[in-house]
Design an enzyme around this catalytic site. Sequence first.
Site, PDB file in Angstrom:
ATOM      1  CG  MET A  68       5.784   2.660   5.349  1.00 58.35           C
ATOM      2  SD  MET A  68       5.953   1.622   6.820  1.00 58.35           S
ATOM      3  CE  MET A  68       6.477   0.084   6.102  1.00 58.35           C
ATOM      4  CD  GLU A  69       8.909   5.443   1.305  1.00 58.08           C
ATOM      5  OE1 GLU A  69       8.119   5.120   0.410  1.00 58.08           O
ATOM      6  OE2 GLU A  69       8.506   5.883   2.412  1.00 58.08           O
TER       7      GLU A  69
ATOM      8  CG  MET B  91      -1.925  -1.148   1.218  1.00 63.17           C
ATOM      9  SD  MET B  91      -2.856  -1.262  -0.322  1.00 63.17           S
ATOM     10  CE  MET B  91      -3.342  -2.962  -0.271  1.00 63.17           C
ATOM     11  CB  CYS B  92       4.462   1.967   0.114  1.00 61.72           C
ATOM     12  SG  CYS B  92       4.809   1.798   1.848  1.00 61.72           S
ATOM     13  CG  HIS B  93       1.034   6.520  -2.266  1.00 60.19           C
ATOM     14  ND1 HIS B  93       0.573   6.309  -0.991  1.00 60.19           N
ATOM     15  CD2 HIS B  93      -0.048   6.763  -3.037  1.00 60.19           C
ATOM     16  CE1 HIS B  93      -0.749   6.404  -0.984  1.00 60.19           C
ATOM     17  NE2 HIS B  93      -1.154   6.681  -2.210  1.00 60.19           N
TER      18      HIS B  93
ATOM     19  CG  ASP C 109      23.513 -12.201   2.014  1.00 60.75           C
ATOM     20  OD1 ASP C 109      23.283 -13.427   1.962  1.00 60.75           O
ATOM     21  OD2 ASP C 109      24.074 -11.578   1.086  1.00 60.75           O
TER      22      ASP C 109
END
Length: 163
Positions: free
Chosen positions: A116-117, A75-77, A131
Amino acid sequence: MEKLTHMNEQGRAKMVDVTEKQETVRTAHAKSCVVLSKEVYENIIQLKMKKGDVLAVAQVAGIMGAKKTADVIPMCHPLSLTGVDISFSWQECEDGQYALEIDTYVKTKGSTGVEMEALTAASICALTVYDMCKAVDKSIVIGPTYLIEKTGGKSGHFKRQEE
């Protein structure tokens, strides 16, 4: 009952329309942590990990993660980011391990925020460290990951209270 902004008339998820929202400068600062052994810490700072310079690769991965957030969070733009910065610091833990603190800073001028970014950048950084180091030690712990501060937009300024 208040209408949910991310649900359509059928009760299904939708991406919110931000067309009418005011464009403002928006920033976000997030943090994550990677706890690892003294051996892994020494290999990282002495640039002896077989996969290369762990922090350099993690930094680039975090920037790429911030730019690709809308591709992995449904749902992120998609945003045009105007800046992404990532910094690292080390803390020695009481148990002889080391904590790599990751700070991410993201900025844009737009109609929706960049929390969110910033969180994605921090998470991708931490996962990249894992990793690159898992061949030496699989017991590495990631977290917590959280928002420190955000500015801009209708909801205004948020700053996490120190615990």
